[in-house]
Design an enzyme around this catalytic site. Structure first.
Site, PDB file in Angstrom:
ATOM      1  N   ASN A   1       0.823  -1.216   0.000  1.00 34.63           N
ATOM      2  CA  ASN A   1       0.000   0.000   0.000  1.00 34.63           C
ATOM      3  C   ASN A   1       0.849   1.254   0.000  1.00 34.63           C
ATOM      4  OD1 ASN A   1      -2.327  -1.563   0.375  1.00 34.63           O
ATOM      5  ND2 ASN A   1      -2.251  -1.368   2.609  1.00 34.63           N
TER       6      ASN A   1
ATOM      7  N   GLY B   1       2.137  -6.747   3.909  1.00 34.24           N
ATOM      8  CA  GLY B   1       3.063  -7.634   3.202  1.00 34.24           C
ATOM      9  C   GLY B   1       4.374  -6.928   2.904  1.00 34.24           C
TER      10      GLY B   1
ATOM     11  N   ASN C   1      -2.084  -9.604  17.509  1.00 37.19           N
ATOM     12  CA  ASN C   1      -2.159  -8.720  18.674  1.00 37.19           C
ATOM     13  C   ASN C   1      -3.355  -9.111  19.543  1.00 37.19           C
ATOM     14  OD1 ASN C   1      -4.442  -7.510  17.586  1.00 37.19           O
ATOM     15  ND2 ASN C   1      -3.352  -5.727  16.825  1.00 37.19           N
TER      16      ASN C   1
ATOM     17  N   GLY D   1       1.993  -4.491  22.221  1.00 44.76           N
ATOM     18  CA  GLY D   1       2.457  -3.109  22.138  1.00 44.76           C
ATOM     19  C   GLY D   1       3.631  -2.874  23.063  1.00 44.76           C
ATOM     20  N   LYS D   2       3.593  -1.779  23.811  1.00 42.26           N
ATOM     21  CA  LYS D   2       4.739  -1.431  24.669  1.00 42.26           C
ATOM     22  C   LYS D   2       4.976  -2.456  25.781  1.00 42.26           C
ATOM     23  CE  LYS D   2       2.149   1.575  27.720  1.00 42.26           C
ATOM     24  NZ  LYS D   2       1.813   2.931  28.075  1.00 42.26           N
TER      25      LYS D   2
ATOM     26  N   GLY E   1       3.834  -4.229  14.445  1.00 43.69           N
ATOM     27  CA  GLY E   1       3.519  -5.653  14.356  1.00 43.69           C
ATOM     28  C   GLY E   1       4.177  -6.271  13.124  1.00 43.69           C
ATOM     29  N   ASP E   2       4.208  -5.518  12.038  1.00 45.48           N
ATOM     30  CA  ASP E   2       4.820  -6.028  10.792  1.00 45.48           C
ATOM     31  C   ASP E   2       6.329  -6.191  10.959  1.00 45.48           C
ATOM     32  OD1 ASP E   2       2.319  -5.910   9.646  1.00 45.48           O
ATOM     33  OD2 ASP E   2       2.614  -3.867   8.914  1.00 45.48           O
TER      34      ASP E   2
ATOM     35  N   GLY F   1       6.253   6.464   9.962  1.00 44.68           N
ATOM     36  CA  GLY F   1       6.074   5.659   8.753  1.00 44.68           C
ATOM     37  C   GLY F   1       6.153   4.177   9.054  1.00 44.68           C
TER      38      GLY F   1
HETATM   39  P1  ATP Z   1       0.366  -2.367  14.069  1.00 42.50           P
HETATM   40  O1  ATP Z   1      -0.961  -2.917  13.632  1.00 42.50           O
HETATM   41  O2  ATP Z   1       0.347  -0.892  14.360  1.00 42.50           O
HETATM   42  O3  ATP Z   1       1.502  -2.790  13.214  1.00 42.50           O
HETATM   43  P2  ATP Z   1       0.172  -4.326  16.215  1.00 42.50           P
HETATM   44  O4  ATP Z   1      -1.011  -4.048  17.090  1.00 42.50           O
HETATM   45  O5  ATP Z   1       0.085  -5.450  15.246  1.00 42.50           O
HETATM   46  O6  ATP Z   1       0.667  -2.979  15.517  1.00 42.50           O
HETATM   47  P3  ATP Z   1       1.774  -4.142  18.595  1.00 42.50           P
HETATM   48  O7  ATP Z   1       1.383  -5.217  19.532  1.00 42.50           O
HETATM   49  O8  ATP Z   1       1.266  -2.768  18.855  1.00 42.50           O
HETATM   50  O9  ATP Z   1       1.436  -4.629  17.117  1.00 42.50           O
HETATM   51  O10 ATP Z   1       3.353  -4.031  18.524  1.00 42.50           O
HETATM   52  C1  ATP Z   1       4.163  -5.088  18.026  1.00 42.50           C
HETATM   53  C2  ATP Z   1       5.450  -5.133  18.809  1.00 42.50           C
HETATM   54  O11 ATP Z   1       6.132  -3.890  18.651  1.00 42.50           O
HETATM   55  C3  ATP Z   1       5.289  -5.303  20.304  1.00 42.50           C
HETATM   56  O12 ATP Z   1       5.124  -6.663  20.670  1.00 42.50           O
HETATM   57  C4  ATP Z   1       6.601  -4.718  20.802  1.00 42.50           C
HETATM   58  O13 ATP Z   1       7.649  -5.657  20.601  1.00 42.50           O
HETATM   59  C5  ATP Z   1       6.804  -3.541  19.848  1.00 42.50           C
HETATM   60  N1  ATP Z   1       6.198  -2.289  20.343  1.00 42.50           N
HETATM   61  C6  ATP Z   1       5.010  -1.742  19.975  1.00 42.50           C
HETATM   62  N2  ATP Z   1       4.787  -0.581  20.608  1.00 42.50           N
HETATM   63  C7  ATP Z   1       5.859  -0.374  21.415  1.00 42.50           C
HETATM   64  C8  ATP Z   1       6.248   0.668  22.338  1.00 42.50           C
HETATM   65  N3  ATP Z   1       5.467   1.731  22.562  1.00 42.50           N
HETATM   66  N4  ATP Z   1       7.419   0.526  22.975  1.00 42.50           N
HETATM   67  C9  ATP Z   1       8.231  -0.534  22.769  1.00 42.50           C
HETATM   68  N5  ATP Z   1       7.934  -1.549  21.896  1.00 42.50           N
HETATM   69  C10 ATP Z   1       6.769  -1.470  21.232  1.00 42.50           C
HETATM   70  O1  RIB Z   2       0.264  -2.786   9.662  1.00 45.00           O
HETATM   71  C1  RIB Z   2       0.391  -1.469   9.182  1.00 45.00           C
HETATM   72  C2  RIB Z   2      -0.108  -1.397   7.769  1.00 45.00           C
HETATM   73  O2  RIB Z   2      -1.486  -1.683   7.749  1.00 45.00           O
HETATM   74  C3  RIB Z   2       0.033  -0.022   7.145  1.00 45.00           C
HETATM   75  O3  RIB Z   2       1.275   0.154   6.497  1.00 45.00           O
HETATM   76  C4  RIB Z   2      -1.165   0.067   6.224  1.00 45.00           C
HETATM   77  O4  RIB Z   2      -0.832   0.046   4.877  1.00 45.00           O
HETATM   78  C5  RIB Z   2      -2.065  -1.115   6.591  1.00 45.00           C
HETATM   79  O5  RIB Z   2      -2.031  -2.091   5.626  1.00 45.00           O
END
Ligand code: ATP
Ligand code: RIB
Length: 319
Positions: A11, A41, A181, A222-223, A251-252, A287
């Protein structure tokens, strides 16, 4: 070393930053509009490639300016794009993202990503030791075909079931490592979970999925870091204490880092520790794809966590 294959979305992220998120029906004045390469991806492929794994992305772009720009960016990150097609049937996938206080809301318009099919993965030459990765931003039949081929070749499969949607058991049965998550876990287990819940509670819910002893399930918090069940044994990894500016793609980054580590022959346990450090670097930058760290940056973070010499301070962690 094995190869990482990522079948997934690509994207252009159109990001608006503001002091706070608007309520429904409300308009707020933002600070900036920014364009970042993204898509789950593409983000996961960039993370794996920057961390040193030979990485191939399978996906689709439109024949438009965003498509051209994304192709140039991804190639510059070292991602093999020989299985990415540009199609005139749809526009390049686009995500509209608002960021305020380091938190985001995202609306994804799939465009060309919705055209990824089982045919697109038919040419993937997977082998034992390779790692096949996917998420839920491309059609499920393509993921099923991809993982079926991966399993037949003896490769490891990683599914990041995001965004959460209903999936058949047949697809989940093809998964070796599930990375999700807390809200995706809640959706899968049909239970309500909050990110403030105790780690033991997540482990209990993971166990309730009865996914089979050889499947690893890893919940990113997350954190607060990560909890996982590996070979039936719980693992709790506290998050690194950092100043997050944009968590999009964290998460990616985690998923891509796990894939890169497994392709390099590391254990699941070590791969999760490494990925937790990698993702903590990602959140300190704006980003999605451009914020993925290098192997050297992750090594610097990990060495700061090793036991300190007398008289020095250790890196802080939290859960
Ligand atoms: P997104 O969809 O935004 O990619 P997500 O919800 O899939 O995120 P999160 O669980 O928020 O994934 O974050 C993935 C990993 O990133 C966490 O397990 C941790 O290792 C790291 N992380 C995320 N936020 C923080 C933070 N504020 N401080 C330190 N590490 C973080
Ligand atoms: O996981 C983050 C991604 O989700 C963003 O880069 C956005 O493109 C959405 O697909």
């Amino acid at each position: 070393m094995g190869r990482v294959f990522v079948a997934g979305s690509i994207n252009m992220d159109v990001v608006a930053t503001a002091e706070r998120h608007p309520r429904i029906g409300e308009t707020v004045t933002g600070d900036a509009v920014l364009y970042f390469p993204g898509g789950k991806g593409a983000n996961q492929a960039v993370a794996a490639a920057k961390l040193g794994a030979p990485t191939t992305l399978i996906g689709r772009l439109g024949k438009d300016a965003f498509g051209d720009e994304l192709k140039t960016f991804l190639a510059a990150q070292g991602v093999d794009l020989s299985l990415v097609q540009q199609t005139s049937e749809a526009h390049t996938g686009t995500a509209l993202i608002t960021i305020a206080n380091a938190d985001n809301t995202i609306v994804v318009i799939p465009g060309a990503n919705a055209l990824v099919s089982a045919t697109d993965v038919a040419a993937v030459a997977l082998a034992k030791g390779d790692v096949a990765v996917s998420q839920f931003e491309i059609p499920l039949p393509a993921i099923g075909a991809f993982f079926g081929r991966a399993r037949a070749a003896g490769a490891t499969t990683i599914l990041n079931p995001a965004p959460a949607i209903e999936a058949e058991h047949e697809l989940l049965d093809l998964v070796d490592i599930l990375i999700l998550n807390e809200s995706e876990l809640g959706f899968l287990a049909q239970t309500e979970l909050r990110d403030t819940d105790d780690p033991a509670c997540f482990i209990e819910v993971v166990r309730s999925l009865q996914a089979g002893k050889d499947k690893t399930i890893c919940v990113t918090l997350g954190k607060r870091g990560v909890v996982a069940l590996i070979d039936g044994k719980p693992l709790i990894i506290p998050g690194h204490i950092v100043k997050a500016v944009d968590t999009t793609g964290a998460g990616d980054c985690f998923v891509g880092a796990v894939a890169a580590q497994l392709a390099a022959g590391k254990s699941r346990h070590d791969a999760l520790h490494y990925a937790n450090a990698a993702a903590s670097i990602c959140v300190q930058r704006m980003g999605a794809a451009p914020s993925m760290p290098t192997a050297m940056e992750v090594e610097t973070t990990l060495s700061a966590c090793r036991p300190p010499k007398a008289g020095t301070h250790s890196h802080r962690r939290q859960l």
